[in-house]
Design a protein around this motif. Structure first.
Motif, PDB file in Angstrom:
ATOM      1  N   SER A 195       0.832  -1.214   0.000  1.00  0.00           N
ATOM      2  CA  SER A 195       0.000   0.000   0.000  1.00  0.00           C
ATOM      3  C   SER A 195       0.861   1.256   0.000  1.00  0.00           C
ATOM      4  N   ALA A 196       1.896   1.242   0.842  1.00  0.00           N
ATOM      5  CA  ALA A 196       2.786   2.408   0.920  1.00  0.00           C
ATOM      6  C   ALA A 196       3.496   2.659  -0.407  1.00  0.00           C
ATOM      7  N   GLU A 197       3.923   1.608  -1.077  1.00  0.00           N
ATOM      8  CA  GLU A 197       4.607   1.754  -2.359  1.00  0.00           C
ATOM      9  C   GLU A 197       3.678   2.343  -3.420  1.00  0.00           C
ATOM     10  N   VAL A 198       2.424   1.904  -3.432  1.00  0.00           N
ATOM     11  CA  VAL A 198       1.475   2.462  -4.395  1.00  0.00           C
ATOM     12  C   VAL A 198       1.251   3.946  -4.113  1.00  0.00           C
ATOM     13  N   ALA A 199       1.097   4.306  -2.839  1.00  0.00           N
ATOM     14  CA  ALA A 199       0.914   5.716  -2.481  1.00  0.00           C
ATOM     15  C   ALA A 199       2.133   6.542  -2.865  1.00  0.00           C
ATOM     16  N   ARG A 200       3.319   5.999  -2.619  1.00  0.00           N
ATOM     17  CA  ARG A 200       4.559   6.692  -2.996  1.00  0.00           C
ATOM     18  C   ARG A 200       4.615   6.919  -4.500  1.00  0.00           C
ATOM     19  N   SER A 201       4.278   5.885  -5.258  1.00  0.00           N
ATOM     20  CA  SER A 201       4.320   5.993  -6.714  1.00  0.00           C
ATOM     21  C   SER A 201       3.325   7.022  -7.223  1.00  0.00           C
ATOM     22  N   ARG A 202       2.125   7.009  -6.676  1.00  0.00           N
ATOM     23  CA  ARG A 202       1.108   7.978  -7.095  1.00  0.00           C
ATOM     24  C   ARG A 202       1.551   9.411  -6.818  1.00  0.00           C
ATOM     25  N   ALA A 203       2.266   9.590  -5.716  1.00  0.00           N
ATOM     26  CA  ALA A 203       2.722  10.925  -5.348  1.00  0.00           C
ATOM     27  C   ALA A 203       4.001  11.326  -6.072  1.00  0.00           C
ATOM     28  N   GLY A 204       4.618  10.407  -6.821  1.00  0.00           N
ATOM     29  CA  GLY A 204       5.836  10.715  -7.554  1.00  0.00           C
ATOM     30  C   GLY A 204       7.035  10.987  -6.662  1.00  0.00           C
ATOM     31  N   LEU A 205       7.116  10.286  -5.531  1.00  0.00           N
ATOM     32  CA  LEU A 205       8.200  10.524  -4.567  1.00  0.00           C
ATOM     33  C   LEU A 205       9.342   9.539  -4.834  1.00  0.00           C
ATOM     34  N   GLU A 206      10.268   9.951  -5.675  1.00  0.00           N
ATOM     35  CA  GLU A 206      11.338   9.065  -6.103  1.00  0.00           C
ATOM     36  C   GLU A 206      12.387   8.809  -5.022  1.00  0.00           C
ATOM     37  N   ARG A 207      12.454   9.680  -4.005  1.00  0.00           N
ATOM     38  CA  ARG A 207      13.462   9.502  -2.963  1.00  0.00           C
ATOM     39  C   ARG A 207      12.893   8.837  -1.711  1.00  0.00           C
ATOM     40  N   VAL A 208      11.709   8.250  -1.854  1.00  0.00           N
ATOM     41  CA  VAL A 208      11.095   7.465  -0.770  1.00  0.00           C
ATOM     42  C   VAL A 208      10.991   6.020  -1.246  1.00  0.00           C
ATOM     43  N   ARG A 209      11.315   5.087  -0.357  1.00  0.00           N
ATOM     44  CA  ARG A 209      11.124   3.667  -0.679  1.00  0.00           C
ATOM     45  C   ARG A 209      10.717   2.923   0.582  1.00  0.00           C
ATOM     46  N   PHE A 210      10.141   1.737   0.379  1.00  0.00           N
ATOM     47  CA  PHE A 210       9.641   0.936   1.493  1.00  0.00           C
ATOM     48  C   PHE A 210      10.177  -0.488   1.389  1.00  0.00           C
ATOM     49  N   VAL A 211      10.434  -1.084   2.547  1.00  0.00           N
ATOM     50  CA  VAL A 211      10.994  -2.429   2.624  1.00  0.00           C
ATOM     51  C   VAL A 211      10.162  -3.239   3.604  1.00  0.00           C
ATOM     52  N   ALA A 212       9.783  -4.451   3.207  1.00  0.00           N
ATOM     53  CA  ALA A 212       9.059  -5.357   4.100  1.00  0.00           C
ATOM     54  C   ALA A 212      10.066  -6.171   4.906  1.00  0.00           C
ATOM     55  N   GLN A 213      10.299  -5.748   6.140  1.00  0.00           N
ATOM     56  CA  GLN A 213      11.294  -6.412   6.985  1.00  0.00           C
ATOM     57  C   GLN A 213      11.048  -6.027   8.438  1.00  0.00           C
ATOM     58  N   ASP A 214      11.535  -6.845   9.340  1.00  0.00           N
ATOM     59  CA  ASP A 214      11.495  -6.511  10.753  1.00  0.00           C
ATOM     60  C   ASP A 214      12.362  -5.272  11.015  1.00  0.00           C
ATOM     61  N   ALA A 215      11.831  -4.326  11.780  1.00  0.00           N
ATOM     62  CA  ALA A 215      12.529  -3.049  11.989  1.00  0.00           C
ATOM     63  C   ALA A 215      13.876  -3.242  12.678  1.00  0.00           C
ATOM     64  N   THR A 216      13.912  -4.056  13.714  1.00  0.00           N
ATOM     65  CA  THR A 216      15.167  -4.269  14.445  1.00  0.00           C
ATOM     66  C   THR A 216      16.194  -4.977  13.570  1.00  0.00           C
ATOM     67  N   ALA A 217      15.747  -5.995  12.839  1.00  0.00           N
ATOM     68  CA  ALA A 217      16.672  -6.724  11.969  1.00  0.00           C
ATOM     69  C   ALA A 217      17.237  -5.818  10.886  1.00  0.00           C
ATOM     70  N   PHE A 218      16.406  -4.943  10.341  1.00  0.00           N
ATOM     71  CA  PHE A 218      16.871  -4.011   9.316  1.00  0.00           C
ATOM     72  C   PHE A 218      17.957  -3.097   9.875  1.00  0.00           C
ATOM     73  N   ALA A 219      17.721  -2.536  11.045  1.00  0.00           N
ATOM     74  CA  ALA A 219      18.685  -1.603  11.631  1.00  0.00           C
ATOM     75  C   ALA A 219      20.002  -2.304  11.945  1.00  0.00           C
ATOM     76  N   LEU A 220      19.938  -3.476  12.544  1.00  0.00           N
ATOM     77  CA  LEU A 220      21.153  -4.166  12.954  1.00  0.00           C
ATOM     78  C   LEU A 220      21.983  -4.642  11.765  1.00  0.00           C
ATOM     79  N   ALA A 221      21.320  -4.851  10.624  1.00  0.00           N
ATOM     80  CA  ALA A 221      22.052  -5.335   9.446  1.00  0.00           C
ATOM     81  C   ALA A 221      22.539  -4.211   8.545  1.00  0.00           C
ATOM     82  N   ALA A 222      22.153  -2.981   8.817  1.00  0.00           N
ATOM     83  CA  ALA A 222      22.493  -1.864   7.928  1.00  0.00           C
ATOM     84  C   ALA A 222      23.975  -1.505   8.026  1.00  0.00           C
ATOM     85  N   ASP A 223      24.549  -1.097   6.899  1.00  0.00           N
ATOM     86  CA  ASP A 223      25.948  -0.669   6.874  1.00  0.00           C
ATOM     87  C   ASP A 223      26.114   0.746   7.404  1.00  0.00           C
ATOM     88  N   ASP A 224      25.113   1.600   7.173  1.00  0.00           N
ATOM     89  CA  ASP A 224      25.191   2.991   7.601  1.00  0.00           C
ATOM     90  C   ASP A 224      23.915   3.372   8.329  1.00  0.00           C
TER      91      ASP A 224
END
Length: 374
Positions: A269-298
């Motif tokens: 749903s978020a991706e469709v809303a982003r696309s409709r709004a033309g927000l090229e610098r916004v993206r969404f990822v389906a993942q656990d929030a803690t796992a995403f943060a702990l695995a991030a390089d930056d």
């Protein structure tokens, strides 16, 4: 707000109803200030009040009784239905639709689920109103046995409730004290409800979350946007982003925003809303929030967290505390878990806070806090 159900003692869900609303709001801020008393130097902005009635955009109604005479509301201590279709908390559009839904139960011959006997089909009716007055209905059934009858009579229901845009059946076969199951069958051509909040449009699918008080939700997003624009980060994460409420409000031409949410449906749903709004610098990822943060390089410049009542937990709090994140916007529906999480992040100092009353006549509230690295 005066309530006949409360006075008759048939429903006591609004535990603070006898307290004047101004006192309720003051008490909630005092409660939050007390929980965060160890953090000196917080600037407390004036609390955001709600309307005292007609504010609830969701009706989560248990159906009981018989198909000929259903009750739409709650269950009492013995498991019998208590009809609350005239509850004053609901928005006028939701309230107006509930009698039609009760008639639909009879027309479609939907047998209400008898909790003590563990038999029957229809468990709940879940109705949501968008800011534009459009409605989404979810019919929670024990099985798919009645789906054909619902399809057969759906056109008649839509004729009686023309604001209905999305109708689905949710299947909950287990005897459990939960609202919904894992399987959703959308019966209408339209599968998502547009939720227009000022200059941002979100899309709400049947199993996605949206705040229950639309005007206060708008105030929450505005507050987050003001704080974020003031500190001017170039990179933002929105953890527990749901359908993208914070992420889409924080989008800016010079800012990269990533929303993280475990629910794939919400991310879609978020991706469709982003696309409709033309927000090229916004993206969404389906993942656990803690796992995403702990695995991030930056780490980003700023992180928004909007967790469930349990809070963000020790691992994510420890990561944020040790990271290079300069600011955090923490939106909490449980100030107790918020206080626990803040204690686990001593390197991030709360500098501003605001109570927003999503839930009048109860002890619950939302609080937004801006943290900066000490």
């Amino acid at each position: 707000m005066r309530c006949d159900y409360y006075e008759a003692e048939s429903c006591r869900s609004c535990t603070h109803l006898e307290q004047p609303y101004a006192e309720q709001l003051t008490g909630k801020e005092q409660h939050c200030r007390h929980l965060l008393r160890e953090h000196a130097g917080i600037t407390w902005l004036p609390p955001v009040a709600s309307a005292e009635s007609g504010f609830r955009n969701k009706a989560k109604m248990v159906v009981a009784g018989t198909s000929a005479e259903p009750t739409v509301g709650i269950l009492d201590a013995t498991g019998r239905g208590v009809d609350l279709r005239e509850c004053g908390l609901h928005t006028p559009a939701v309230r107006a639709a509930l009698p039609a839904l009760a008639r639909f139960v009879t027309t479609a011959d939907l047998t209400p689920y008898d909790v003590p006997a563990r038999r029957g089909e229809l468990k709940h009716l879940l109705l949501t109103e968008s800011p534009d007055g459009e409605l989404m209905l979810r019919v929670v059934l024990r099985s798919t046995e009645a789906v054909s009858r619902i399809r057969k009579h759906l056109a008649g229901l839509v004729a009686e409730v023309p604001a209905l845009r999305v109708v689905s059946v949710n299947v909950l076969p287990e005897h459990r004290a939960v609202l919904e199951g894992e399987r959703e069958i959308v019966l209408t051509e339209q599968a998502a409800l547009p939720m227009r909040l000022g200059d941002v449009e979100l899309l709400l699918r049947p199993r996605s979350f949206f705040q229950t008080n639309t005007p206060v939700a708008q105030a929450l997003y505005r507050q987050a946007r003001e704080w974020v624009d003031e500190v001017a980060p170039t990179t933002v994460w929105d953890l527990y982003c749901g359908v993208g409420g914070f992420a889409l409000h924080l989008a800016a031409p010079d800012r990269d925003v990533v929303g993280i949410e475990l629910s794939a449906e919400a991310v879609e749903s978020a991706e469709v809303a982003r696309s409709r709004a033309g927000l090229e610098r916004v993206r969404f990822v389906a993942q656990d929030a803690t796992a995403f943060a702990l695995a991030a390089d930056d780490a980003p410049d700023l992180v928004v967290v909007n967790p469930p009542r349990r809070g963000i937990g020790e691992r994510l709090a420890a990561w944020l505390d040790a990271s290079t994140v300069r600011h955090v916007v923490y939106s909490s529906c449980n100030a107790v878990s918020l206080a626990r999480d803040l204690a686990a992040m001593p390197s991030l100092r709360p500098v501003r806070a605001r109570v927003l009353d999503m839930f009048p006549h109860t002890g619950h509230y939302e609080v937004a806090v801006l943290l900066e690295r000490a």
